[in-house]
Design a protein around this motif. Sequence first.
Motif, PDB file in Angstrom:
ATOM      1  N   PRO A   1     100.009  -6.587 -20.184  1.00  0.00           N
ATOM      2  CA  PRO A   1      98.559  -6.509 -20.442  1.00  0.00           C
ATOM      3  C   PRO A   1      98.173  -5.135 -20.040  1.00  0.00           C
ATOM      4  N   ARG A   2      98.522  -4.648 -18.554  1.00  0.00           N
ATOM      5  CA  ARG A   2      97.938  -3.557 -17.951  1.00  0.00           C
ATOM      6  C   ARG A   2      98.155  -2.344 -18.601  1.00  0.00           C
ATOM      7  N   SER A   3      99.178  -2.409 -19.649  1.00  0.00           N
ATOM      8  CA  SER A   3      99.715  -1.062 -20.237  1.00  0.00           C
ATOM      9  C   SER A   3      99.212  -0.864 -21.521  1.00  0.00           C
ATOM     10  N   ALA A   4      98.105  -1.393 -21.860  1.00  0.00           N
ATOM     11  CA  ALA A   4      97.655  -1.301 -23.063  1.00  0.00           C
ATOM     12  C   ALA A   4      97.215   0.420 -23.230  1.00  0.00           C
ATOM     13  N   ASN A   5      96.823   1.043 -22.071  1.00  0.00           N
ATOM     14  CA  ASN A   5      96.579   2.419 -22.122  1.00  0.00           C
ATOM     15  C   ASN A   5      97.691   3.269 -22.785  1.00  0.00           C
ATOM     16  N   MET A   6      98.922   2.895 -22.417  1.00  0.00           N
ATOM     17  CA  MET A   6     100.065   3.745 -22.600  1.00  0.00           C
ATOM     18  C   MET A   6     100.392   3.320 -24.051  1.00  0.00           C
ATOM     19  N   VAL A   7      99.913   2.123 -24.640  1.00  0.00           N
ATOM     20  CA  VAL A   7     100.157   1.866 -26.007  1.00  0.00           C
ATOM     21  C   VAL A   7      99.305   2.952 -26.766  1.00  0.00           C
ATOM     22  N   LEU A   8      97.975   3.037 -26.501  1.00  0.00           N
ATOM     23  CA  LEU A   8      97.169   4.192 -26.994  1.00  0.00           C
ATOM     24  C   LEU A   8      97.715   5.505 -26.703  1.00  0.00           C
ATOM     25  N   LEU A   9      98.109   5.702 -25.840  1.00  0.00           N
ATOM     26  CA  LEU A   9      98.769   7.235 -25.580  1.00  0.00           C
ATOM     27  C   LEU A   9      99.830   7.086 -26.819  1.00  0.00           C
ATOM     28  N   GLY A  10     100.847   6.289 -26.925  1.00  0.00           N
ATOM     29  CA  GLY A  10     101.931   6.287 -27.758  1.00  0.00           C
ATOM     30  C   GLY A  10     101.059   6.432 -29.173  1.00  0.00           C
ATOM     31  N   MET A  11     100.325   5.831 -29.754  1.00  0.00           N
ATOM     32  CA  MET A  11      99.732   6.136 -30.960  1.00  0.00           C
ATOM     33  C   MET A  11      99.242   7.379 -31.143  1.00  0.00           C
ATOM     34  N   ALA A  12      98.462   7.990 -30.140  1.00  0.00           N
ATOM     35  CA  ALA A  12      98.041   9.133 -30.191  1.00  0.00           C
ATOM     36  C   ALA A  12      99.127  10.343 -30.084  1.00  0.00           C
ATOM     37  N   ALA A  13     100.286   9.964 -29.715  1.00  0.00           N
ATOM     38  CA  ALA A  13     101.356  10.967 -29.385  1.00  0.00           C
ATOM     39  C   ALA A  13     101.653  11.802 -30.485  1.00  0.00           C
ATOM     40  N   PRO A  14     101.916  11.323 -31.895  1.00  0.00           N
ATOM     41  CA  PRO A  14     102.233  11.990 -32.869  1.00  0.00           C
ATOM     42  C   PRO A  14     101.000  13.190 -33.383  1.00  0.00           C
ATOM     43  N   TYR A  15      99.938  12.891 -32.905  1.00  0.00           N
ATOM     44  CA  TYR A  15      98.751  13.916 -33.190  1.00  0.00           C
ATOM     45  C   TYR A  15      98.512  15.051 -32.013  1.00  0.00           C
TER      46      TYR A  15
END
Lengths: 533, 192
Positions: B137-151
Motif C-alpha cells: 500500500p505504501r508504494s502507490a506513488n511508484m505505481v503512479l510513476l509507472g503509469m507516467a513513465a511512457p509519457y
Amino acid sequence: MKRLLLGDEAIALGAIHAGLSGVYAYPGTPSTEITEFIQADPLARQRGIHSRWCSNEKTAMEAALGMSYAGKRALVCMKHVGMNVCADAFVNSAITGVHGGLVVLAADDPSMHSSQNEQDSRFYAKFAMVPAMEPSSQQEAYDMMAAAFELSETLREPVVMRVVTRLAHSRAAVEITEPMNEKPLDVCTERWVLLPGIARKRYDSLIEKQPLMEQAAAQSPYNRRETGAAGSKLGIVACGIAYNYVKEAIGEGGNILKVSQYPLPADEIRRLADENEAILVAEDGQPVVEEQIRGILGAGYPLKGRLTGHLPRTGELTPDNVAQALGVSTAPTFPSAQHVAARPPQLCQGCGHRDVYTALNQVLASYPDYRIFGDIGCYTLGALPPFKALASCVDMGASITMAKGAADAGLFPSVAVIGDSTFTHSGMTGLLDAVNDRSNITVVISDNLTTGMTGGQDSAGTHKLEAICLGLGVEPEHVRTVVPLPKNMPEITRILKEEIDYPGVSVIIPRRECIQTAARHAREARKQKEENK
Amino acid sequence: MKKDIILCGVGGQGILSIATVIGEAATRNGLCLKQAEVHGMSQRGGDVQSHLRLSTDEIWSDLIPHASADLVISMEPMESLRYLAWLSANGTVVTSSKPFVNIPDYPDAELLEGELAALPSVVSLDIEQIARDLSSPRSANMVLLGMAAPYIGILQIEQLRDAIITVFSRKGQAVVDANLKAFDAGVAAASK
C-alpha cells in the motif's frame, strides 16, 4: 564532480568548502536546510564545525561575531524576518568590523509562502552599508560562499548573502571543488568597544570603505553585461534569480545587466541607460534597485519595474510575469478548473495543540470579552477553522507582550498561546515584564518539545520551561503542567478556569511530544536496534 | 529536447520520492535538471507541488512557465486540476482517481471526473487499489510513476527502474523489490 543540491544545500556545502568553523542559526523557512545540511555533513562533523541551533537570530549573530573576532569563519542563517531580530548586532557589526570572515545569509520569502511579510534583506545590507551578494543559480550560490568570505576578510566587514525561496528550495546539479582548510585561532587585537569616541572613528572607517565596496561590485565576475540582438533598445537589469526568468523569456536576445553583487554598480547602470532607450528592472522582492536607479538616472529616464506596474508590485517574480513585462508571454491553454477547492495546511490529527485549543475554546466560551493572542509556529494554525481561536499573530514572542498590553488597558481575560521554541526565542523577556508589573494574563506555553513548523529541530528550552518561569518570578502555585490529551479534558479545563480567574500572571504548560518528531525518534530507535544486532 | 513535469498531491503522499527517482535517472543519464518544491506543508495535509524540469540544454527558470508543462503527475484527482494554467496544449495529466478528502468543502467526485474527462489527454487510475493488490500500500506513488513513465519520453523505462534501485537501496532489498513491482504494475496498467 557534480552533486544535485538545493540552493540551501549549495550554500551549506560552499561554506564548508570555504573553511567554515561555525554556523549559527534559528530555524526559519526557507533557510532551515542550510544548518541541517551542515549538521549532517561528514566533513563538517569530522572538523567539528559548530552547528547547534541557537535560541534566536540575535544570539546567533553575536556568537558568529565572537567567532569572527577570534579569527575564524562564521556563517549566520535566517529567514528575512530574522534580520529584524538580529538587526542590532548586525548593524553594529559593520561598525566594529570583522576579523575572520563573516557571512550573513538571509533567505527572503517573496509571496510570503510561509511568512508574515515579504521584506527585502537587500535593504539591510544597504542600511548597514555592507556588501551583499545575490546568486542567480545553485552553482553561483556554492561558488559565492568562498568569494563572500574572502571579500569579508579583505574589507573587514560582514557580507550579506541574499536568496529567495525559489532558489533556496530548488535543486540543480552543482560542480563542487576541493574543500579549503579552516582558519587557525587568531584572536583580534583591535578594541571593538563602541563607546562614542571609538565608534565615531570606526564609523569614519566604514564610510571610507564604501568606494572599495563599489569597486568590488563593479569588478565582480557575478555582475556582467550581455549584449543581445541589435534591434532591441530595452536595457534589462536582472537581479539574482530574476536573471533566470529573463533568460527563460528571451534567451540570447537581451541587453542585460546581471546584478548579483552590491552596492549597485552605478557606472554600469549609466552605461546601460546610455546604450538603450528604456530600462526594465527585474528583481524579486521589493523595488530596492528600481528606487536606486531612479536616483541614479533621474525622473526623466524611462524606467520600468514594480513601481510602474510593468511587474506586479507584490508577490514573487515568475517566468510568466517577467515574460509579460518583456512582451513575450504565452497565455495558458486551458482555463482554470472550476471545482478545485483550497486545501490549506492543518494541525496534524492527534496533535497536542488541538487539545489545547479545544480546552481553551471550551473554557473561554463563558467569558464574553476574551481574546487569545497567538504566536508563530504550528499552533498558529489554531487561527483557522475549526478552532478560529486567535486574535493576533504578529512576530516572535508578541503573544505574551500583546496580552500584557491589552490587560494593562483593561481586557479580561487576556490569554497568550506560545510554543516552547518561540518562548525561549523571545517570550521570556515579555513574561518578565508581566511578572514585574503583576499583569493579569494567562500564558499557555504549548510544549511539543520541538521547533515544529520548520521540521522538528531541537528546542532550546526543552526540560527547562518550568524552571525558567519560576526563575522569572512566576508564583509556583501558578505554574501548572498538564498533558494535552482528550482524556485529560476535565483536568485541563478546571486548571485553565482557575488560572484565568486568578488576577495575576499564570503559566500553563501543556506538554506532549509532537507526533511527527515522536514518529521519527521511534524510527531512529528501531534502526539503531537493528544495527546493534 | 525538454520535459517539464508538475508533480502534485497532498502532503504526505510521497510526491517528492517520485521527483527523487526521476531526478536520479536524469542526472545519471546526463540530462540537465531543476526541481523546485515547497517545504513545510508536507506533514500538514496541505496541497504540495514540485516543478521538475529536464532538458538536454541549460535550464534557466526553476519554475515552469504557463502552458509549458508536458506532464502533470498527481497523487490526487482534485490536485491534478489545480495546475491547468501550466498544462501545455499537448500535455498529459496522469493521476490517481481516488479523492483524498481532508477538507469540509471537497467537491463532488463526479464534477472532478467531468473536468478531467474534458482534457485532451488524461490517464486516471486507482493507484492505491493497484498498490494494495500487490500488498504494498505504501508504494502507490511508484505505481503512479509507472503509469507516467511512457509519457516522460526523455527518459527510458529501464532508466527509471535503475533509479528506483539506486534511490531505495539504503532501505533494503524488500523495499526496492516492492517499489519495482509497483512501478511495473503502473507501466502495465497504463498500457491497457
